[in-house]
Design a protein around this motif. Structure first.
Motif: not given
Ligand code: SAM
Length: 457
Positions: A147-156
């Protein structure tokens, strides 16, 4: 809970029916009210080609009425292949000798970034069972890292979890960690077969495995996803048993399965498919999907990349509502190059990249959906089911699917896909009956085009 005698009797009685009986059941099934055990047994026993075609046709109609042309997309993420069980059919079984591993927090984040770059928003976490190498804290840390891993507009935005049967306390921890569905396959409901397939380790305990969803519900997880590993025992027995299990949960907790997965047995390391006498043929598989769709119209049906591209295409028509895309079934599989891939748990049949899957689904008239709104809005368990059964959920599912598809096209698509999606949105908006919803959607679409993300109803 799963009366074996009752199932044998139902199947026996189901044999002596007329074409009129089948027609009468299918006429009722059109109303989306589900089917009784007797009805299900009769449909399972249907052999006549014309009757089976009719089952497919009505299942297709029911699917269309409830799910429209939406299809939810997800990917599995394998965390650890350590396993203390000895499931005869599984590549991760303890007796298989290979170098095992689990992902570190950094590796999890690398895998997640790759999944996000493919456009994924919804994951299913997978792990073997090992109380030392893969305990609940490891799983909870993994969920947090994802949940904490986001890159650019990517998010789970939704992590579903497919880990071994556990305690009420651990289910409560999973709930608190913000999981979506807790998924567990019974593998087989047929107790003698279950015992032959699960030789030792904690999973060998049929009753403990079977009562996992009771403990999950007690721990506050009210979206549970069931499944049978088709190929271990007679599929007719398994489908009826699944329905009995679902009904038991409905009666006791007010809600049954949120989803049903339909994995078919595949070749894996250390097992020989020829030793399994109940392998399900393609025709039987289609029948299973269609009958489940009619029996529990509001329960999602999940299909994985165990199935070929052609089979996926067909069963989406008869009932499947969620598919995985671009899956790797090995630990660290998304990062590892093709040659250096870690041991997969089983072989996959559809190796296409998500982008190809998405493009093809659109060409076939589907709306791929990355929506994860329901559980984040608290629409889980019986609240979800009530909304779904009343039909009111249509007011949110359609718009949410279009918004997430637009996000996908803008962030991961090319110009061609963006223009196809824009045309699709323009067409679909016309079909939305309520003017307020239409306007709300148009407003949010405008915001997404200006760069906002994660908007939903
Ligand atoms: N270890 C957990 C458990 O015991 O429930 C998690 C499940 S495992 C990672 C996911 C599922 O893969 C299993 O529940 C099983 O149904 C399926 N599976 C195992 N071996 C398979 C095979 N040879 N072909 C197809 N599916 C398989």
């Amino acid at each position: 809970m799963i009366g074996h005698e009752l199932i044998y009797n139902l199947l026996e009685e189901g044999k002596n029916v007329t074409k009129e009986d089948i027609k009468e059941i299918l006429d009722r099934a059109k109303n989306k009210t589900g089917l009784s055990h007797r009805d299900i047994a009769i449909l399972l026993q249907a052999e006549d080609e014309g009757d089976i075609k009719e089952i497919f046709k009505i299942a297709g109609e029911v699917k269309k009425k409830i799910y429209g042309n939406r299809i939810v997309i997800f990917a599995p993420l394998y965390l650890s292949d350590y396993c203390v069980n000895n499931c005869v059919y599984c590549g991760y079984k303890r007796n298989n000798d290979f170098k095992r591993r689990k992902l570190t927090r950094e590796e999890i984040q690398e895998e997640v970034k790759l999944l996000e770059k493919m456009g994924h928003k919804r994951l299913a976490l997978e792990a073997g069972e090992d109380p030392i190498n893969c305990n609940i804290d490891y799983i909870l840390d993994a969920i947090k890292a994802i949940y904490e891993t986001q890159n650019d507009n990517g998010a789970i935005r939704r992590v579903n979890v497919n880990i071994a049967s556990t305690t009420v306390e651990n289910y409560r921890k999973l709930k608190d960690a913000g999981i979506g569905t807790y998924i567990l396959f019974q593998e087989t409901y047929h107790k003698p077969t279950y015992e032959k397939m699960h030789l030792n380790g904690p999973k060998a305990n049929y009753d403990y495995h079977l009562t996992a969803f009771d403990r999950a519900m007690e721990g506050g997880v009210d979206d549970v996803g069931a499944g049978v590993l088709f190929g271990l025992h007679d599929y007719k027995f398994e489908v009826l048993a699944l329905m009995l299990h679902n009904e038991y949960l409905e009666n006791k907790y007010g809600v049954g399965f949120h989803t049903i997965s339909v994995p078919r047995l595949k070749k894996a390391e250390g097992m020989d498919l020829n030793l399994f006498p109940h392998i399900v043929t393609d025709d039987e598989f289609k029948k299973i999907v269609a009958i489940i769709r009619l029996a529990v119209p509001f329960t999602g049906i999940i299909l994985s990349t165990r199935e070929t591209h052609e089979m996926r295409k067909e069963v989406i028509e008869y009932g499947v509502s969620q598919v995985s895309a671009g899956s790797c079934t090995g630990v660290g599989g998304y990062k590892e190059s093709e040659e250096k891939k870690n041991k997969p748990q089983f072989e996959v049949a559809d190796n296409r990249k998500p982008f190809e899957v998405i493009k093809e689904l659109i060409d076939e008239g589907h709306i791929p959906s990355y929506c994860t709104a329901c559980y984040r809005m608290g629409r889980t368990g019986d609240r979800f089911m009530q909304l779904a059964k009343s039909g009111r959920i249509q007011n949110v599912c359609g718009p949410n699917a279009l918004m997430t598809l637009l996000e996908y096209a803008l962030d991961y698509g090319d110009g061609e896909l963006q223009s196809t999606v824009n045309n699709m949105i323009a067409r679909e908006i016309e079909n939305i009956e309520r003017e307020d919803i239409r306007n709300l959607l148009l407003e949010k679409i405008d915001k997404i085009k200006k760069g906002e993300r994660d908007l939903y109803l």
